[in-house]
Design a protein around this motif. Sequence first.
Motif, PDB file in Angstrom:
ATOM      1  N   ALA A 196      14.997  -6.776  -7.440  1.00 57.93           N
ATOM      2  CA  ALA A 196      13.871  -6.298  -6.635  1.00 57.93           C
ATOM      3  C   ALA A 196      14.184  -4.964  -5.966  1.00 57.93           C
ATOM      4  CB  ALA A 196      13.522  -7.328  -5.569  1.00 57.93           C
ATOM      5  N   ASN A 197      13.165  -4.128  -5.894  1.00 59.22           N
ATOM      6  CA  ASN A 197      13.212  -2.892  -5.110  1.00 59.22           C
ATOM      7  C   ASN A 197      13.128  -3.307  -3.638  1.00 59.22           C
ATOM      8  OD1 ASN A 197      12.311  -0.707  -3.540  1.00 59.22           O
ATOM      9  ND2 ASN A 197      11.127   0.200  -5.193  1.00 59.22           N
ATOM     10  N   SER A 198      14.180  -3.042  -2.871  1.00 60.63           N
ATOM     11  CA  SER A 198      14.240  -3.526  -1.485  1.00 60.63           C
ATOM     12  C   SER A 198      13.117  -2.983  -0.623  1.00 60.63           C
ATOM     13  CB  SER A 198      15.589  -3.167  -0.867  1.00 60.63           C
ATOM     14  OG  SER A 198      16.613  -3.955  -1.426  1.00 60.63           O
ATOM     15  N   GLU A 199      12.746  -1.733  -0.819  1.00 58.18           N
ATOM     16  CA  GLU A 199      11.651  -1.174  -0.028  1.00 58.18           C
ATOM     17  C   GLU A 199      10.361  -1.938  -0.288  1.00 58.18           C
ATOM     18  OE1 GLU A 199       8.943   2.875   0.561  1.00 58.18           O
ATOM     19  OE2 GLU A 199      10.730   2.964  -0.710  1.00 58.18           O
ATOM     20  N   ALA A 200      10.104  -2.279  -1.569  1.00 57.01           N
ATOM     21  CA  ALA A 200       8.886  -3.020  -1.912  1.00 57.01           C
ATOM     22  C   ALA A 200       8.904  -4.404  -1.287  1.00 57.01           C
ATOM     23  CB  ALA A 200       8.741  -3.116  -3.429  1.00 57.01           C
ATOM     24  N   VAL A 201      10.061  -5.050  -1.293  1.00 60.32           N
ATOM     25  CA  VAL A 201      10.180  -6.373  -0.678  1.00 60.32           C
ATOM     26  C   VAL A 201       9.855  -6.294   0.809  1.00 60.32           C
ATOM     27  CG1 VAL A 201      11.805  -8.187  -0.015  1.00 60.32           C
ATOM     28  CG2 VAL A 201      11.813  -7.298  -2.353  1.00 60.32           C
ATOM     29  N   THR A 229      23.996 -13.001  -6.740  1.00 60.62           N
ATOM     30  CA  THR A 229      24.496 -11.947  -5.852  1.00 60.62           C
ATOM     31  C   THR A 229      23.385 -11.286  -5.063  1.00 60.62           C
ATOM     32  OG1 THR A 229      24.339 -10.355  -7.681  1.00 60.62           O
ATOM     33  CG2 THR A 229      26.463 -11.461  -7.355  1.00 60.62           C
ATOM     34  N   ARG A 230      22.116 -11.539  -5.445  1.00 59.74           N
ATOM     35  CA  ARG A 230      20.985 -10.923  -4.757  1.00 59.74           C
ATOM     36  C   ARG A 230      20.602 -11.662  -3.478  1.00 59.74           C
ATOM     37  NH1 ARG A 230      20.129  -5.880  -6.077  1.00 59.74           N
ATOM     38  NH2 ARG A 230      17.996  -6.086  -5.279  1.00 59.74           N
ATOM     39  N   ASN A 266      16.907  -7.690   3.516  1.00 65.49           N
ATOM     40  CA  ASN A 266      15.517  -7.226   3.512  1.00 65.49           C
ATOM     41  C   ASN A 266      14.692  -7.927   4.582  1.00 65.49           C
ATOM     42  OD1 ASN A 266      15.729  -5.322   1.425  1.00 65.49           O
ATOM     43  ND2 ASN A 266      15.431  -6.869  -0.155  1.00 65.49           N
ATOM     44  N   TRP A 267      14.925  -9.224   4.781  1.00 68.90           N
ATOM     45  CA  TRP A 267      14.226  -9.950   5.844  1.00 68.90           C
ATOM     46  C   TRP A 267      14.634  -9.418   7.216  1.00 68.90           C
ATOM     47  CZ3 TRP A 267      10.111 -12.970   5.581  1.00 68.90           C
ATOM     48  CH2 TRP A 267       9.813 -13.620   4.394  1.00 68.90           C
ATOM     49  N   VAL A 268      15.919  -9.185   7.403  1.00 67.50           N
ATOM     50  CA  VAL A 268      16.417  -8.662   8.683  1.00 67.50           C
ATOM     51  C   VAL A 268      15.762  -7.326   9.006  1.00 67.50           C
ATOM     52  CG1 VAL A 268      18.462  -7.660   9.799  1.00 67.50           C
ATOM     53  CG2 VAL A 268      18.620  -9.895   8.677  1.00 67.50           C
ATOM     54  N   GLU A 269      15.686  -6.452   8.016  1.00 68.27           N
ATOM     55  CA  GLU A 269      15.121  -5.121   8.261  1.00 68.27           C
ATOM     56  C   GLU A 269      13.609  -5.164   8.425  1.00 68.27           C
ATOM     57  OE1 GLU A 269      16.551  -2.182   5.535  1.00 68.27           O
ATOM     58  OE2 GLU A 269      18.658  -2.640   5.929  1.00 68.27           O
ATOM     59  N   LEU A 315       5.525 -20.495   9.205  1.00 66.33           N
ATOM     60  CA  LEU A 315       6.502 -20.434   8.120  1.00 66.33           C
ATOM     61  C   LEU A 315       6.091 -19.349   7.128  1.00 66.33           C
ATOM     62  CD1 LEU A 315       8.126 -23.380   6.219  1.00 66.33           C
ATOM     63  CD2 LEU A 315       7.128 -21.487   4.939  1.00 66.33           C
ATOM     64  N   ALA A 316       7.034 -18.503   6.750  1.00 69.76           N
ATOM     65  CA  ALA A 316       6.802 -17.489   5.715  1.00 69.76           C
ATOM     66  C   ALA A 316       7.533 -17.920   4.459  1.00 69.76           C
ATOM     67  CB  ALA A 316       7.297 -16.122   6.181  1.00 69.76           C
ATOM     68  N   LYS A 317       6.780 -18.026   3.363  1.00 73.23           N
ATOM     69  CA  LYS A 317       7.380 -18.434   2.099  1.00 73.23           C
ATOM     70  C   LYS A 317       7.344 -17.249   1.124  1.00 73.23           C
ATOM     71  CE  LYS A 317       8.259 -20.146  -1.910  1.00 73.23           C
ATOM     72  NZ  LYS A 317       9.661 -19.769  -1.624  1.00 73.23           N
ATOM     73  N   ALA A 318       8.512 -16.942   0.532  1.00 74.51           N
ATOM     74  CA  ALA A 318       8.610 -15.774  -0.341  1.00 74.51           C
ATOM     75  C   ALA A 318       9.011 -16.156  -1.762  1.00 74.51           C
ATOM     76  CB  ALA A 318       9.636 -14.798   0.224  1.00 74.51           C
TER      77      ALA A 318
END
Length: 423
Positions: free
Chosen positions: A280-285, A314-315, A322-325, A404-407
């Motif tokens: 995944a592209n981290s910015e998009a996430v 490893t992802r 990504n969640w933290v940011e 709750l957030a589900k991804a």
Amino acid sequence: MNRVVITGMGVAAPNAVGLEAFEKAIREGESGIRFFKELEELNFSCQIGGKPEVPAEMLEKYFTPLQLRGLNSSGIIYGVIAGMDAWKDAALEPSPEGEVLYDSGIIFGTGILGVDKFREAIHLIDAGKTRRLGSTSVIQTMASGISAYLGGILGCGNQVTTNSSACTTGTEAVLMAYERIKAGKAKRMLAGSCGDHGPYVWGGFDAMRILPGKYNLDPQIASRPMSASATGFVPGSGAGALVLEDYDLAIERGAKIYAEVLGGEMNSGGQRAGGSMTAANSEAVQRCITAALQNSGIAARDVDLINGHLTATTRDSVEIKNWVEALEREGDDFPYINSLKGMTGHCLSASGSIECVASVLQLKNNFIFGNINCEDLHPDIQSLISDKKVPRSTIQSNGEMEILAKASFGFGDVNAVVVFKRI
């Protein structure tokens, strides 16, 4: 715009089939991952997987003898069981003969359907025995076979379709159904996803060497989301289904309400800026997470629990970062987070819907299921969030958990986040 709630659910998961059994399994941390002799004989590196157990007597409750004749699509079997159970759980009935439920529709996704039926058909055709294919080979092998099957059983007359977005499919189906009801185009939608099992589905992943090969003798400890000793995801299969309904209609008919769907977001990273077919592209996430909260009318601080994608690769640590940011929350301030995949493996196209069912059960019944096989939290995750936010066993929440957030993040660099609220 209409409020949307969940009034029924059904599930066919590797660790349990049926809602009550599934809740018990996830509360107790029960694994559904097993060794398969067939995979050993085919020289797979990973000889384990997650597959729902559906005995013959159970099939007879969902399919007529005519439907069972020649039925050889595990995805359709799982999808019909989950879908019909969800409909029944919502206290709904199929429409009588001659009547159509024009206010009710179906969005039921899959990644690949009818692989074993395809194989059977290829052998018959190559042998010049086309007429032995039977009348159900088309519906079992077309992608929309599952929504067509359920549409005919239930008599739905609104939009009846199948979506397909790899591992994001099930969560995307829930969001698509939510948007249709929100816009006033339907009163009720059955949303879900399913996936086939077996070597012809799992073989490609084994060839990519992204499945664990060292746990064949200890299958139940093989799927290790967020763990330092994770070596890849364990393949799984099954189906999950949720009935989404207009809030006013649900109240009017006295329906049981599990939770409210506040909103969500779907996007793609375009396979750019670090994104690829498999990453995944981290910015998009982060954009997807942020937009999901905005669309739901909540702040980052309102999120009490995250049910992550977290596949045991490893992802996983990148997903946490990504969640933290995106939330701007870390350490002790970070929400609780869990992954179902330690118990079920990665059910591919079925994963999002099965995990949505698990997410809603947690909200409704005030618990947070534990992350099994995560005794050794990955050090990159430990540096971002507090260890206590990754529960290893079930926690009773006593009504304190509201949001709750589900991804789900899928092959092709596609993302989906849905936000549920306790009601």
